[in-house]
Design a protein around this motif. Structure first.
Motif, PDB file in Angstrom:
ATOM      1  N   LEU A 188       0.850  -1.193   0.000  1.00  0.00           N
ATOM      2  CA  LEU A 188       0.000   0.000   0.000  1.00  0.00           C
ATOM      3  C   LEU A 188       0.887   1.244   0.000  1.00  0.00           C
ATOM      4  CD1 LEU A 188      -2.973  -0.964   2.353  1.00  0.00           C
ATOM      5  CD2 LEU A 188      -2.395  -1.787   0.076  1.00  0.00           C
ATOM      6  N   GLU A 189       0.269   2.386  -0.268  1.00  0.00           N
ATOM      7  CA  GLU A 189       1.096   3.594  -0.461  1.00  0.00           C
ATOM      8  C   GLU A 189       1.645   4.193   0.836  1.00  0.00           C
ATOM      9  OE1 GLU A 189      -1.227   7.116  -1.772  1.00  0.00           O
ATOM     10  OE2 GLU A 189      -2.886   5.714  -1.810  1.00  0.00           O
TER      11      GLU A 189
ATOM     12  N   PHE B  35       1.502  -5.204   2.878  1.00  0.00           N
ATOM     13  CA  PHE B  35       2.372  -4.289   3.615  1.00  0.00           C
ATOM     14  C   PHE B  35       1.675  -2.943   3.744  1.00  0.00           C
ATOM     15  CE2 PHE B  35       4.994  -7.472   1.567  1.00  0.00           C
ATOM     16  CZ  PHE B  35       5.800  -7.901   2.615  1.00  0.00           C
ATOM     17  N   SER B  36       1.456  -2.520   4.994  1.00  0.00           N
ATOM     18  CA  SER B  36       0.802  -1.229   5.239  1.00  0.00           C
ATOM     19  C   SER B  36       1.059  -0.807   6.671  1.00  0.00           C
ATOM     20  CB  SER B  36      -0.708  -1.369   5.015  1.00  0.00           C
ATOM     21  OG  SER B  36      -1.370  -0.208   5.467  1.00  0.00           O
ATOM     22  N   ASN B  37       1.077   0.501   6.893  1.00  0.00           N
ATOM     23  CA  ASN B  37       1.181   0.977   8.276  1.00  0.00           C
ATOM     24  C   ASN B  37      -0.177   1.015   8.960  1.00  0.00           C
ATOM     25  OD1 ASN B  37       3.904   1.217   8.549  1.00  0.00           O
ATOM     26  ND2 ASN B  37       3.962   3.311   7.704  1.00  0.00           N
ATOM     27  N   ASP B  38      -1.219   0.806   8.192  1.00  0.00           N
ATOM     28  CA  ASP B  38      -2.566   0.830   8.742  1.00  0.00           C
ATOM     29  C   ASP B  38      -3.042  -0.621   8.899  1.00  0.00           C
ATOM     30  OD1 ASP B  38      -5.265   0.978   9.213  1.00  0.00           O
ATOM     31  OD2 ASP B  38      -5.594   2.634   7.801  1.00  0.00           O
TER      32      ASP B  38
ATOM     33  N   LYS C 122      -6.700  -1.460   7.969  1.00  0.00           N
ATOM     34  CA  LYS C 122      -6.923  -1.500   6.522  1.00  0.00           C
ATOM     35  C   LYS C 122      -6.380  -2.829   5.952  1.00  0.00           C
ATOM     36  CE  LYS C 122      -6.298   1.914   2.868  1.00  0.00           C
ATOM     37  NZ  LYS C 122      -5.454   3.084   2.593  1.00  0.00           N
ATOM     38  N   ALA C 123      -5.169  -3.185   6.389  1.00  0.00           N
ATOM     39  CA  ALA C 123      -4.562  -4.428   5.914  1.00  0.00           C
ATOM     40  C   ALA C 123      -5.454  -5.620   6.278  1.00  0.00           C
ATOM     41  CB  ALA C 123      -3.173  -4.592   6.520  1.00  0.00           C
TER      42      ALA C 123
END
Ligand code: G3H
Length: 474
Positions: free
Chosen positions: A259-260, A409-412, A415-416
């Motif tokens: 993810l961005e 892969f995401s910091n959220d 959401k992941a």
């Protein structure tokens, strides 16, 4: 060059013919293993069937003692086995030792799990669930003769992850190692032989696929098959065998979805490891990377930088990339690259080969019309697909003919998690590349990735059946 003998029918035998095993690293002959014949296979199964009746009657403790004796003998051969493995399958020597140690842990954990969860029956008492006048005792019984077929890429771990649970619960085993990896297979057999495992409880059958490949599957004395390997063979097994339990771990096209919002440096490191460990020759390797178009250039640059620092060469040196298992694997990998390039993909780095080595290859602008989008490369290739909308990614992820694992892969994390729930696959990993371990986790795939579940408790379960004895009050 050594001629290795193999354990069948309680003896270490050489056989009339042999198969020469060469190293994928330098093509040098390492040794030979017996090329068993159909006649040998018939008698191995007859003996394994006979041995089952006495082996299953031993107490759990007696079987555990045999496994522990094996473990001791096996550990005393750690260096020899790791070195042969490095030669035979060109796995970096460090990874060979890790596989060895992981396998020891696997054996210990399997024994513990067996003791805790499999020896005593599940008891369903009268006062539970309102059952009147009934008390059910549900035991775990062995199945008979288990055929264990292991792949070249984990000649220890994926062999003993089948043999140990099968033996512990009271089955006898016919074990067929992959040809490349069969010297290691014979050494496993030898360690069991030295511990004086009762006659024919474990048999290690080596031989030419063309002569005994189908034959070992077709035998009527096979009561269960645990297979890890290619999709074609897996499908053949499923078509030839009905009415017996099968566990099939086949291929995978595990995608990593970026993810961005990620820390690009960290994610690049993780993708590199997930995609290139053992030169990409793992069913759980990351084999496709979906990256949001806003960060695609940065991630690609980061991966390119990391690839520059990789060491390539002999499995006996401290390197990251070693030769592929065969020339045909290399040819296949190159055909996928060529097809992608022909259809508009861009090679960022790599696509150079030297004997069996393929230099780590990063390909940008991969599209779903390209073979590499859905075919399993089993090689050090990282195909990048740029995306705009996550729903598009979910659709294509779920359209894959495979369904082993995947990673987001995401910091959220929330959401992941939401995306993970929509992805159709055996396991989805959040912020880590895909992998089978830790071995206490269940491991399974769907679609062409196979069926049945592995992992310590599940392997034990798959090699037993439930037998109930119900007491009724009269
Ligand atoms: O190659 C198939 C293996 O099951 C992958 O195991 O995830 O531990 O590398 P791994």
């Amino acid at each position: 060059m050594n001629d290795y003998n193999t354990l069948i029918k309680g003896k270490m035998v050489y056989g009339e013919n042999k198969i020469i095993i060469k190293s994928p690293f330098n093509n040098i002959e390492i040794g030979s293993v017996p090329a068993l014949t159909k006649k040998d296979i018939d008698s191995v199964y007859d003996y394994a069937k006979k041995a089952f009746y006495s082996w299953k009657e031993l107490s759990p403790q007696e079987r555990i003692e045999y496994i522990n004796k094996f473990k001791k003998e096996f550990i005393s051969n750690r260096d020899l086995i790791a070195r042969i493995m490095a030669l035979e399958i060109a796995k970096p020597i460090k990874a060979c030792y890790s596989e060895f140690d992981r396998t020891i842990e696997y054996i210990d954990q399997t024994i513990e799990c067996y003791k805790k969860e499999f020896i005593n029956p599940d008891i369903v008492k009268e006062n539970i669930h309102g059952i009147k006048g009934k008390e059910g005792y549900f035991f775990r019984e062995p199945l008979g003769v288990v055929l264990a077929i292991s792949p070249f890429n984990y000649p220890l771990n994926l062999s003993l992850a089948k043999i140990i649970p099968a033996l512990l619960v009271g089955n006898t085993v016919v074990f067929k190692p992959a040809t490349q990896g069969s010297i290691v297979g014979t050494l496993i057999g030898k360690c069991f032989f030295k511990t004086k495992l009762p006659h024919s409880v474990l048999n290690v059958v080596t031989g030419k696929g063309s002569e005994i490949g189908d034959y070992i599957i077709e035998n009527n004395n096979v009561n269960m098959i645990s297979f890890t390997g290619g999709v074609d063979v897996g499908k053949k097994i499923a078509s030839k065998k009905s009415m017996i339990p099968l566990v099939l771990e086949l291929g995978g096209k595990d995608a990593g979805i970026v993810l961005e919002d990620v820390d690009i440096k960290e994610v690049a490191k993780e993708i590199l490891k997930g995609a290139l460990d053992y030169s990409g020759q793992r069913c759980t390797a990351i084999k496709l990377v979906y990256v949001h178009e806003k960060i695609a250039d940065k991630l690609i640059n980061q991966l390119k930088e990391l690839i520059k620092g990789l060491k390539i060469g002999s499995p006996f040196d401290d390197v990251d990339i070693t030769p592929l298992i065969s020339q045909s694997s290399l040819k296949w990998a190159k055909s996928l690259i060529d097809d992608a390039v022909k259809k508009g993909a861009k090679v960022v780095c790599g696509n150079i080969s030297d004997e069996n080595i393929l230099f780590p290859t990063l390909i940008d602008k991969v599209k779903h019309s390209m073979l590499i989008f859905d075919e399993e490369q089993f090689a050090p290739i990282i195909p990048i697909v740029r995306y705009k909308e996550i729903d598009w990614v979910i659709k294509y992820f779920n359209n894959s003919k495979f369904g082993l694992q995947g990673s987001i892969f995401s910091n959220d994390e929330d959401k992941a998690w939401e995306i993970a729930k929509k992805l159709n696959s055996g396991t989805i990993n959040i912020n880590k590349s895909s992998s089978r371990g830790p071995d206490i986790f269940p491991f399974s795939g769907i679609k062409d990735s196979g069926f049945g579940v592995q992992g310590i408790k599940w392997a034990l379960e798959s090699m037993t059946r439930i037998k109930g004895i119900v007491k009724n009050k009269i």
